[in-house]
Design a protein around this motif. Sequence first.
Motif, PDB file in Angstrom:
ATOM      1  N   UNK A  12       0.901  -1.197  -0.104  1.00  0.00           N
ATOM      2  CA  UNK A  12      -0.288   0.208   0.038  1.00  0.00           C
ATOM      3  C   UNK A  12       0.945   1.272  -0.026  1.00  0.00           C
ATOM      4  N   UNK A  13       0.871   1.882  -1.090  1.00  0.00           N
ATOM      5  CA  UNK A  13       1.618   3.185  -1.302  1.00  0.00           C
ATOM      6  C   UNK A  13       0.880   4.380  -0.850  1.00  0.00           C
ATOM      7  N   UNK A  14       1.380   5.394  -0.010  1.00  0.00           N
ATOM      8  CA  UNK A  14       0.419   6.602   0.260  1.00  0.00           C
ATOM      9  C   UNK A  14       1.431   7.615   0.029  1.00  0.00           C
ATOM     10  N   UNK A  15       0.654   8.738  -0.287  1.00  0.00           N
ATOM     11  CA  UNK A  15       1.216  10.116  -0.468  1.00  0.00           C
ATOM     12  C   UNK A  15       1.375  10.838   0.968  1.00  0.00           C
ATOM     13  N   UNK A  16       0.579  10.729   1.475  1.00  0.00           N
ATOM     14  CA  UNK A  16       0.552  11.370   2.923  1.00  0.00           C
ATOM     15  C   UNK A  16       0.693  10.222   4.012  1.00  0.00           C
ATOM     16  N   UNK A  17       1.594  10.705   4.965  1.00  0.00           N
ATOM     17  CA  UNK A  17       1.602   9.724   5.839  1.00  0.00           C
ATOM     18  C   UNK A  17       0.475   9.668   6.945  1.00  0.00           C
ATOM     19  N   UNK A  18      -0.372   8.513   7.153  1.00  0.00           N
ATOM     20  CA  UNK A  18      -1.474   8.366   7.600  1.00  0.00           C
ATOM     21  C   UNK A  18      -1.433   8.031   8.995  1.00  0.00           C
ATOM     22  N   UNK A  19      -0.297   7.675   9.360  1.00  0.00           N
ATOM     23  CA  UNK A  19      -0.083   7.145  10.826  1.00  0.00           C
ATOM     24  C   UNK A  19       0.031   8.406  12.047  1.00  0.00           C
ATOM     25  N   UNK A  20      -0.637   8.287  12.965  1.00  0.00           N
ATOM     26  CA  UNK A  20      -0.382   9.143  14.097  1.00  0.00           C
ATOM     27  C   UNK A  20       0.185   8.575  15.187  1.00  0.00           C
ATOM     28  N   UNK A  21       1.111   9.301  15.960  1.00  0.00           N
ATOM     29  CA  UNK A  21       1.849   8.717  17.055  1.00  0.00           C
ATOM     30  C   UNK A  21       0.953   8.129  18.089  1.00  0.00           C
ATOM     31  N   UNK A  22       1.480   6.805  18.378  1.00  0.00           N
ATOM     32  CA  UNK A  22       0.795   5.997  19.452  1.00  0.00           C
ATOM     33  C   UNK A  22      -0.732   5.369  19.133  1.00  0.00           C
ATOM     34  N   UNK A  23      -1.142   5.608  17.937  1.00  0.00           N
ATOM     35  CA  UNK A  23      -2.375   5.178  17.596  1.00  0.00           C
ATOM     36  C   UNK A  23      -2.435   3.775  17.244  1.00  0.00           C
ATOM     37  N   UNK A  24      -3.323   2.964  17.506  1.00  0.00           N
ATOM     38  CA  UNK A  24      -3.316   1.524  16.904  1.00  0.00           C
ATOM     39  C   UNK A  24      -4.150   1.506  15.790  1.00  0.00           C
TER      40      UNK A  24
ATOM     41  N   UNK B 170       0.928  -0.461  16.669  1.00  0.00           N
ATOM     42  CA  UNK B 170       0.977   1.008  16.729  1.00  0.00           C
ATOM     43  C   UNK B 170       1.962   1.690  15.858  1.00  0.00           C
ATOM     44  N   UNK B 171       1.522   2.926  15.435  1.00  0.00           N
ATOM     45  CA  UNK B 171       2.386   3.664  14.825  1.00  0.00           C
ATOM     46  C   UNK B 171       3.688   3.847  15.835  1.00  0.00           C
ATOM     47  N   UNK B 172       4.770   3.966  15.111  1.00  0.00           N
ATOM     48  CA  UNK B 172       6.178   4.060  16.105  1.00  0.00           C
ATOM     49  C   UNK B 172       6.278   5.450  16.954  1.00  0.00           C
TER      50      UNK B 172
END
Length: 268
Positions: free
Chosen positions: A116-128, A157-159
Amino acid sequence: MRKISVLLLTLCFFAAGCQAKDESLPVDQSAEPREEPSFKVEAAVHEDHTQVKLLLHNLEDQPLSLTFPSSQQFEVIIKRASGEELYRYSKGKMFSQALTSVSLQPGETKTWEVAWNYDEKPFQQGETYSITGKLLPIEVNGKKAVANLFTETISYKADGRIDGAEDTLDVEVEKQGNDGAYTLSGGAVPGVEQAYYAVSEGHIMLVEETAFDISKPWKISIRIPKEQLPTNGTVILEMYAKEKKTKTVVRKLVVLEQFPNASSGSER
């Protein structure tokens, strides 16, 4: 008349004995349940993409055959903990409606892989987040497939990396160990507040954020279960602290181990 009665009694006794013997015959061992194939989902989450693998291993001593209703043999879904869907493999794709099949020999493993290639980083720190992978056969070895037989959901979790942290934590690190067991040590670092470390592979957290005292010579031990280690990826330890004067967050990345995987290709 007495001879006839004795003869009938003898025949009845003989017949009863034969019946008892038939009932004690051993059970057909071939009727015992067989071990089901092993199915698992693996993922490596990187800065610009998430790599997902679906692995099916034939544990039987005979071939395993799967029949699919179309050219779509699997589905992958990635969601936030809130339930928001971030990715679905089949979305926007066209699949042939012709039957397809996959066969595995005894002991063989089949891997389906997508990125899955994404243009905008979808991860939020600490979210599962969760990744669900499933195979979509309609028949297994010629019989109707059990619903969700090959389905698994994993979470991560996001790192814990701090946005804006500078890779300038001035500390020499000595590292020993492999296969998930590591020992790190170093000297005292003056001028910083409480330090922390965490271990991740991509965005998959392997060791949660842990505080340690870096104001004096230090030593830490890391233990990661082998089943949590990646088959293809890099295990990284991140140390970070805040400078007392400038309040700048500084960090240092230490590669603990790389796990190469010789396999390649989107399907094999």
